[in-house]
Design an enzyme around this catalytic site. Structure first.
Site, PDB file in Angstrom:
ATOM      1  CD  GLU A 177      -3.064  -1.171   2.104  1.00  0.00           C
ATOM      2  OE1 GLU A 177      -2.978  -0.369   3.049  1.00  0.00           O
ATOM      3  OE2 GLU A 177      -4.002  -1.970   1.974  1.00  0.00           O
TER       4      GLU A 177
ATOM      5  CD  GLU B 274      -3.710  -5.984   3.047  1.00  0.00           C
ATOM      6  OE1 GLU B 274      -4.631  -5.256   3.476  1.00  0.00           O
ATOM      7  OE2 GLU B 274      -2.499  -5.784   3.283  1.00  0.00           O
TER       8      GLU B 274
END
Length: 771
Positions: free
Chosen positions: A248, A498
């Site tokens: 991320e 995810e």
């Protein structure tokens, strides 16, 4: 075509060494890896928090003696893939270039155990908002000092909202940690990490710009770990097939048009929401009144204004601070005790005037406007290439999982040199409304991805009404995400690395009652979406070995782990067992032998060898893990029926479609079949006994022979369906034991909130038709 590698990529799909199509069905292991084990400092504990140079991660993700318990459990759940979570801090906490060889050896030992269970593993260098000291996880504490920041002043200046230093950790606002991406500390450090040379040229340390210093140390730390794994000799390729890029990534301040305004694309607003200009001021000790927001069903809404007054305390290191313990030398032009953005002419601290509100809007040399897609194509890709080439310098056959900024457009690399045949697109997706509100709303949800891509002239038209529409919307969003990867990056597999759900919904109602129907419905909707979008793989967030009902995952109030010490695991048959066969009458099959290997010791079997450990296992220990008995008196199965689901393991031919209908307990699979390479390599499906007891399921195939059997080929008893079929389009349908799941209807409260939202938009969606 046979391969020497366990896993290869052909035509955008994964294949095993025999050419069968492989679906990677996985889990993130483990959330515990974000936190040190010595001292054990979960995010709500302040003691020893700032002793960051001396932390150890030697028992993360769990003790190697317990690894077989966790891997056996995950194998029985049907997982064949692990996203192995580790942090830069675990490797290099003690200081620049000081690697923790004990942790590295522990990691190798745990990975060797995983190899016994046949897992495919890729490595995840994890971070959230840069570091634990910025309210998340990832980088060592010394990186914050290297940037000239003082983490011990982040609380007073709100340069970061950190659970460990929050005045009342019990009341830490849910999901507020993620707003740290837009606060001074993380925003500054990510700017320096990706673009320090362009935007902070005065920040020179050890003769190089802070960008090269940080990136260099991060890449070399990962390289060192890869080198040790390579030298181990029996892990690379045999169990570890690839490496993911930094988790991320954030652009920090890069591309911001006006520092005095919260950008319109900033969807996440919760708690105090300063502009970056206000964050710069409070970081230099000035008091500012800032907007305060909360999160509702349709996104953030303003609730008022709050004064942030640091009383002169600064987020920057004092002018006379001695950081010689780290051995670096800072350039004289980089002054401590003063905001680096003031030093670069962004503002004047003598008058508190913002001089260059658009300082980060354009590239300082080319003048190109730095929107998010440009950032991805330039700064992110430059970093990714360095990381990719370094890892491949050690692990030459590594499959690289490219994870660009979350929910942003992928890099435009299709047809370029970066269009790498051994690359995977690795996006993330969460149902943001459920995650932020910690409530599963069966009445309505929002097509967030469609809103971000501008597919609706008004956000109200993105509302999806009814559980069927919500589930289909999730599926369509993921399918669109996968298609974007193909359009921008080329024909590569897409792994959703995810996604997940919060278990502590509705003020922990499930923990008080044992009713996990909301969690089951949310988990099933997410898996339905992944299956329907035909992702080539996924890794669910999360498995945490230390989760309990009181503190969840022990990190920032999150509670997404499928395992909890305060819950039960799905019932399984007694072990060891004789694997009875349920097979087609024209079977050509071999009979499985009973007791080919003793079942691994785990929570399903109590033997003299594991009795002591079993009696002290947190899940059945006499002392409750949670202090509040109300949260532990009714343990449940943690919605396991929704994530323990049938799925293809390896198919002879590409998968056209597959889906598990939980409500009707029916699994269907369609493939473009090919002839099996040998009789020993049929199409194989994981068929969980909980849903499909051998004597209570029906199987229908378009062609060929099949069997249902239980074996322990990979150290754990797992029920599988094997199917011998010919070429051409083939179909399989398996019906199982229907159980009552997800029976609750939407509540009047949910419908009422929808009406409020409609009124706020001045029209009723019932009267609208959206084509």
């Amino acid at each position: 075509m046979a391969s020497s590698l366990r896993l290869i990529i052909e035509d955008g799909h994964f294949q095993d060494a025999h050419g069968r199509h492989v679906l990677l069905r996985g889990i993130n292991v483990a959330g515990d890896s974000k936190l040190p084990s010595q001292p054990d400092v979960p995010s709500h504990v302040s003691q020893d928090f700032f002793d960051g140079d001396n932390v150890k991660f030697h028992s993360r993700p769990f003790r190697k003696e317990d690894a077989h318990i966790h891997f056996s459990r995950l194998k029985r759940f049907g997982y064949n893939t692990i996203r192995y979570v580790f942090t830069w801090e675990a490797i290099e906490a003690a200081g620049p270039g000081r690697y923790d060889e004990v942790w590295i050896q522990h990691t190798i030992d745990v990975l060797r155990t995983a190899k016994d269970y046949g897992f495919y593993i890729f490595m995840d260098p994890h971070q959230d908002v840069w570091s634990r000291y910025c309210g998340g996880s990832g980088a060592p504490m010394w990186t914050v000092y290297a940037c000239g920041l003082n983490p011990q002043s982040f609380a007073a200046t709100e340069a970061a909202i950190v659970h460990n230093t929050y005045p009342e950790p019990e009341n830490f606002p849910k999901m507020i940690w993620s707003t740290n991406y837009y606060r001074l500390a993380a925003a500054t450090i990510f700017t320096l990490f990706f673009a320090g040379r362009d935007f902070a040229p005065k920040c020179i340390i050890d003769g190089v710009n802070i960008q090269d210093y940080l990136q260099g140390h991060f890449v070399r730390a990962c390289e060192h770990l890869a080198k040790r794994i390579h030298e181990a000799g029996d892990i690379e390729n045999d169990v570890i097939f690839g490496w993911e890029s930094l988790n991320e990534p954030s652009r920090g301040m890069i591309g911001h048009v006006d520092l005095s305004v919260v950008p319109s694309e900033q969807q996440l607003k919760k708690g105090t929401c300063p502009t970056l200009w206000q964050a710069i001021l409070t970081g230099s000790g000035r008091a500012c009144e800032v907007d305060s927001w909360d999160m509702g069903g349709l996104g953030p809404y303003k609730v008022g204004r709050i004064l942030i007054d640091p009383h002169g305390e600064m987020a920057w290191l004092p002018e006379d601070y001695d950081d010689s313990r780290y051995g670096w030398k800072r350039d004289p032009d980089w002054k401590l005790g003063e905001c680096i953005w003031a030093q670069h002419g962004v503002w004047d601290p003598s008058t508190d005037v913002l001089l260059r509100k658009n300082y980060f809007e354009k590239h300082p040399t080319s003048g190109d406007k730095l929107d998010y897609h440009t950032f991805t194509n330039t700064y992110f890709m430059a970093f990714y290439r360095k990381y990719r080439d370094t890892i491949r310098g050690i692990h030459k056959d590594a499959i690289m999982l490219c994870q660009p900024p979350t929910l942003e457009l992928p890099p435009s690399i299709k047809g370029t040199e970066d269009d790498d045949p051994r690359m995977v697109y690795a996006p993330h997706y969460y149902d943001g409304i459920t995650l932020m509100t910690k409530k599963w709303n069966r009445t309505w949800n929002v097509d967030v991805f469609g809103v971000l891509r501008g597919r609706y002239w008004h956000p109200a038209f993105a509302i999806k009404i009814g559980e069927t529409a919500i589930r289909n919307s999730f599926k369509e969003q993921l399918a669109a995400m996968r298609k974007e990867g193909q359009d921008y990056m080329g024909n590569h597999p897409c792994i959703l690395t995810e996604f997940g759900i919060p278990y502590d919904m509705d003020d922990k109602y499930a923990y008080k009652t044992g009713d996990y129907s909301s969690q089951s419905a949310a988990m099933d909707a997410n898996h339905f979406a992944v299956e329907g979008a035909l992702m080539e793989g996924y890794t669910l967030w999360l498995y945490s070995a230390t989760n309990d009902h009181q503190r969840g995952d022990q990190w920032n109030g999150e509670d997404l782990s499928i395992f909890s010490a305060d819950d039960q695991t799905l019932p399984v048959s007694a072990v060891p067992r004789t694997p009875d066969l349920n097979q087609s009458t024209s079977s050509l099959l071999k009979t499985a032998t009973a007791g080919t290997r003793k079942e691994v010791e785990d929570e399903t079997s109590v033997t003299p060898g594991n009795l002591r450990r079993t009696l002290t296992n947190p899940s059945i220990a006499s002392e409750q893990t949670s202090q509040n008995p109300e949260l532990t008196n009714t343990p449940g199965y943690r919605a396991a029926e929704a994530y323990v689901r049938p799925a293809p393991i390896a198919t002879n031919g590409a998968i056209i479609d597959y889906v598990f209908d939980l409500k009707n307990c029916e699994f269907t699979l369609e493939i473009d079949g090919t002839t099996p390479p040998s009789e020993d390599l049929p199409t194989t499906v994981f068929l969980p006994e909980y849903h499909f007891p051998k004597d209570q399921c029906t199987v229908t195939v378009s062609l060929g022979k099949w069997e249902i059997s239980t074996d322990d080929e990979e150290r754990t008893w797992v029920q599988k369906l094997r199917w011998w079929h010919g070429p051409g389009k083939q179909s399989l349908k398996v019906g199982g034991l229907v159980r009552p799941h997800n029976s609750l209807a939407g509540t009047a409260e949910e419908a009422g909130y929808l009406e409020q939202c409609q009124q706020s938009y001045a029209f009723n969606l019932k009267d609208c038709t959206v084509m």
